[in-house]
Design an enzyme around this catalytic site. Structure first.
Site, mmCIF file in Angstrom:
data_model
loop_
_atom_site.group_PDB
_atom_site.id
_atom_site.type_symbol
_atom_site.label_atom_id
_atom_site.label_comp_id
_atom_site.label_asym_id
_atom_site.label_seq_id
_atom_site.Cartn_x
_atom_site.Cartn_y
_atom_site.Cartn_z
ATOM 1 N N HIS A 142 0.846 -1.201 0.000
ATOM 2 C CA HIS A 142 0.000 0.000 0.000
ATOM 3 C C HIS A 142 0.885 1.256 0.000
ATOM 4 C CE1 HIS A 142 -3.537 2.501 1.450
ATOM 5 N NE2 HIS A 142 -2.504 3.271 1.818
ATOM 6 N N GLU A 143 1.850 1.292 0.922
ATOM 7 C CA GLU A 143 2.703 2.483 1.028
ATOM 8 C C GLU A 143 3.537 2.682 -0.226
ATOM 9 O OE1 GLU A 143 1.989 4.527 3.105
ATOM 10 O OE2 GLU A 143 0.859 3.250 4.446
ATOM 11 N N HIS A 166 1.730 4.231 -3.113
ATOM 12 C CA HIS A 166 1.580 5.697 -3.103
ATOM 13 C C HIS A 166 2.693 6.348 -3.933
ATOM 14 C CE1 HIS A 166 -1.864 6.455 -0.616
ATOM 15 N NE2 HIS A 166 -1.382 5.811 0.430
ATOM 16 N N GLU A 182 -5.939 6.654 -2.187
ATOM 17 C CA GLU A 182 -5.983 5.635 -1.144
ATOM 18 C C GLU A 182 -6.423 4.281 -1.711
ATOM 19 O OE1 GLU A 182 -5.289 4.848 2.034
ATOM 20 O OE2 GLU A 182 -4.028 6.584 1.730
ATOM 21 N N HIS A 212 -9.721 7.957 3.514
ATOM 22 C CA HIS A 212 -9.753 6.534 3.869
ATOM 23 C C HIS A 212 -11.186 6.029 4.042
ATOM 24 C CE1 HIS A 212 -5.831 8.008 5.215
ATOM 25 N NE2 HIS A 212 -5.381 6.799 4.984
HETATM 26 ZN ZN LIG Z 1 -2.481 5.293 2.138
#
Ligand SMILES: [Zn+2]
Length: 341
Positions: free
Chosen positions: A167-168, A171, A193, A264
């Site tokens: 996930h990170e 980004h 997100e 989120h």
């Molecule tokens: Zn995130």
């Protein structure tokens, strides 16, 4: 003139979630600690990344180059270098998890989507572990991944789940693959997100060799204390607190869209669209749905809405599989499921 790139300090969980958890805290001291961390997250998110990404090393094309740093419970980044590419494993579990997770994510993008790292040119993957003390979050700061240890009561450490690491890292990919990046607020922020959750989950499924039916479609399973919940979010069933945690406020469709909602929160809608497309396309999420969503990134603009993403993924399906293809229809139907377009 160069196009300004929208970079974010993007977290795995919102400061709103930390505030909700604070309300559940058993003691006043823990409540204060959580509120402080919510403040820190909100403050960091407001900061703009000043340093250019090029201050970090750019590895030779074709190489996987990971570096893991230890912040030693301070907030100075990146901290002390503790593991580099091809060096021996550390005695520190978090260091190895950050290293291995970054590696699995790199391998996925390289092998499946033919993308060489975050910038497509072999950019070094930098991760910092042990950020601050008992820090309940993980984030991408525009240049690198940063992981807290969790307080041990609510969260058990943020390097413990591959989907959180992917996930990170995603980004960073979004920042580079969407021309100009995606603004981290409103629908474009929720899309940002969602794209991280999508590839977070797809990387996990690819790593575990799970089909769309076998996958749990959860984000952050394993990083929460069992007393708090099972996961942060569910792509299969956003907002189902039975499968996530008691404060899960994600809408599943546009009927539940939250005006001015946290990025989120509303990300549940495009998350579920991806899930619906992947289920309809059957097999493995990385065979068709993943490549379609990835191709769509280059067709977006910084303020893209959910409707723009619906259009971009449909266009991507046409580019990859042809006009009026079954894939195109599956993608269009998936966005209808969530009430977009
Ligand atoms: Zn995130």
């Amino acid at each position: 003139m160069a196009t300004p790139t929208h970079r974010c300090t993007c977290f795995i969980i919102s400061s709103k979630m930390l505030r909700k958890l604070a309300d559940l805290a058993p003691t006043e001291a823990e409540r204060h600690c959580l509120l402080d961390q919510a403040e820190i997250s909100a403050h960091l998110r407001g900061q703009r990344s000043m340093a250019p990404a090029t201050m970090f090393g750019v590895a030779a094309l074709g190489d996987k180059q990971r570096s893991v740093y230890d912040a030693h419970n301070k907030s100075t980044l990146p901290g002390k270098l503790v593991r580099e590419e091809a060096s021996a494993p550390s005695k520190d579990v978090a260091v190895n998890q950050a290293y291995d997770g970054a590696g699995a994510t790199y391998d996925f993008f390289r092998e499946v989507l033919k993308r060489n790292s975050i910038d497509g040119k072999g950019m070094r993957l930098d991760s910092t572990v042990h950020y601050q003390t008992r820090f309940n979050n993980a984030f991408w700061n525009g240049q690198q991944m940063v992981y807290g240890d969790g307080d041990g009561k609510l969260f058990l450490g943020f390097t413990g789940a591959l989907d959180v690491i992917a996930h990170e890292l995603t980004h960073g990919i979004t920042q580079n693959a969407v021309p100009g990046g995606l603004v981290y607020e409103d629908q474009s922020g929720a899309l940002n997100e969602s794209i991280s959750d999508v590839f977070g989950s797809v990387v996990k499924q690819w790593h575990l060799k799970q089909s769309v039916e076998q996958a749990d479609w959860l984000i952050g399973a394993g990083i929460m204390a069992p007393s708090v919940g099972k996961a942060l979010r569910s792509m299969a069933d956003p907002g189902n607190q039975q499968v996530t945690w008691s404060g899960d406020d994600q809408p599943k469709t546009m009927a539940g869209y939250v005006e001015d909602g946290d990025v989120h929160t509303n990300s549940g809608i495009p998350n579920h669209a991806f899930y619906a497309a992947a289920i309809a396309l059957k097999g493995n999420s990385w065979d068709k749905a993943g490549p379609i969503w990835y191709k769509a990134l280059s067709l977006l603009t910084p303020n893209a809405t959910f409707a723009d993403m619906a259009k971009a993924t449909t266009q991507a399906a046409v580019l990859l599989y042809g006009d009026k293809s079954a894939e195109q229809h599956a993608v269009q139907a998936a966005w209808k499921v969530v009430g977009v377009a």
